[in-house]
Design an enzyme around this catalytic site. Structure first.
Site, short mmCIF file in Angstrom:
data_model
loop_
_atom_site.label_atom_id
_atom_site.label_comp_id
_atom_site.label_asym_id
_atom_site.label_seq_id
_atom_site.Cartn_x
_atom_site.Cartn_y
_atom_site.Cartn_z
N TYR A 120 0.84 -1.20 0.00
CA TYR A 120 0.00 0.00 0.00
C TYR A 120 0.87 1.24 0.00
O TYR A 120 2.05 1.20 0.39
CB TYR A 120 -0.94 0.00 1.21
CG TYR A 120 -0.26 0.18 2.55
CD1 TYR A 120 0.15 -0.91 3.30
CD2 TYR A 120 0.00 1.46 3.06
CE1 TYR A 120 0.78 -0.75 4.52
CE2 TYR A 120 0.63 1.63 4.29
CZ TYR A 120 1.02 0.52 5.02
OH TYR A 120 1.65 0.68 6.23
N CYS A 121 0.27 2.35 -0.46
CA CYS A 121 0.94 3.65 -0.42
C CYS A 121 -0.14 4.71 -0.30
O CYS A 121 -1.31 4.39 -0.11
CB CYS A 121 1.81 3.86 -1.66
SG CYS A 121 0.90 3.80 -3.21
N THR A 122 0.22 5.98 -0.40
CA THR A 122 -0.71 7.07 -0.11
C THR A 122 -1.96 7.06 -0.99
O THR A 122 -3.08 7.03 -0.50
CB THR A 122 0.01 8.43 -0.27
OG1 THR A 122 1.24 8.36 0.44
CG2 THR A 122 -0.83 9.57 0.24
#
Ligand SMILES: [Zn+2]
Length: 323
Positions: A178-180
């Protein structure tokens, strides 16, 4: 009451043939409506965050949706009290997120499975799944998913090497990343598959989408989410919010980022206003006595006052690095 400004976060991998004229037209439009923010443009697509009044952001969305290939671009929106950016930049880039691979990945051809927020929550609570945060260490330190692995990297382009060095942790497991907002994972999950990881999934729309989802409401997120605009930190968990950030100096809960006052260091650290003053915002003894310490300049501290603050923490201006 509804707020008067909006912050938009967005990307789309979509081939752009003439980056130069795309950039020029895009910048001209943004400036003409008074929008602020930062948009990166490459032959692989666009990646950006902008802010403005409701009217300005609506005009911008219509503009982007009128561009060939971008009709379905997904905007994530936040309410805001004011602009979240100081200026408007539209810049050409080799990559819209810099991973610097020798052999680049095209996420339109190779990327991990998309998980919606509910699927992602199920995945990260499952025992046979490894959760990997693909962001930088200082982003992780402000907030992250419960149990997620923290890669020891200052920059996204260091992540492939870090994963290779730590391969044994993931090789036979399911991996979710996951990331922003999702743009980093599109490319990175594709890279992991090419590296031989067999089961790789990504949080579609990123943490941002997860926090706004009406069912999960940010559940299992700890702390705040780091954002690359003036807000720095935003809320994600609306179920049972916690603080995981720790003050650089004394380890107490803290979510306030400052930059080290040594202009040659500029390290981003968490610090309370009290500790910022006590340590003249230096991340190390060397930074605290640096001749161009910005905290000292901004606050007009006399040399005597500077020295006495350092003495109070067992340091001195006169310490030589050789001694
Ligand atoms: Zn420093």
């Amino acid at each position: 009451m509804e707020k008067k400004f909006r912050v938009l976060l967005f990307y789309k991998y979509q081939t752009i043939d003439d980056v130069e004229s795309f950039v020029a037209e895009h910048l001209a439009f943004c400036k003409s409506i008074g929008l602020k923010g930062r948009v990166l443009v490459g032959t692989e697509g666009i990646n950006g965050t902008v802010s403005g009044t409701i009217d300005q952001t609506n005009q911008y969305k219509d503009f982007v949706h009128s561009l060939a290939g971008f009709e379905d671009l997904w905007f994530k929106e936040d309410e805001a009290d004011t602009y979240a950016h100081k200026k408007m930049f539209v810049r050409p880039r080799e990559e819209i997120v810099a991973l610097n691979l020798d052999d680049d990945i095209n996420p339109l051809e190779l990327t991990g499975k998309y998980l919606n927020p509910t699927e992602f929550r199920d995945a990260i609570t499952s025992d046979d799944t490894i959760v990997l945060d693909t962001r930088n260490d200082y982003e992780y330190d402000l907030g992250h998913f419960k149990g997620a692995i923290r890669p020891d990297i200052r920059n996204f382009r260091e992540l492939p090497q870090w994963v290779r060095d730590n391969k044994e942790q993931f090789m036979d497991k399911k991996v979710v990343v996951y990331c922003t907002g999702g743009v980093r994972c599109e490319k990175f999950s594709g890279w992991m598959i090419r590296e031989g990881f067999s089961d790789v999934a990504q949080l579609h729309g990123g943490i941002d989408t997860y926090g706004k989802d009406p069912d999960v409401r940010g559940d299992l997120w700890e702390g705040k989410m780091y954002v690359f605009d003036e807000r720095i930190a935003v809320d994600i968990n609306h179920v049972n919010p916690t603080i995981v950030g720790k003050d650089w100096y004394d380890g107490t809960p803290c979510e306030r980022y400052v930059n080290c006052a040594n202009p040659e260091c500029n390290e981003q650290i968490l610090a309370s206003p009290e500790n910022e003053a006590k340590y003249v915002r230096g991340c190390s003894a060397e930074c605290r006595r640096h001749p161009r310490n910005r905290y000292v300049a901004e606050n007009n501290l006399s040399t005597q006052e500077w020295e006495s603050r350092l003495n109070a923490i067992g340091e001195s201006l006169s310490v030589s690095d050789i001694a």
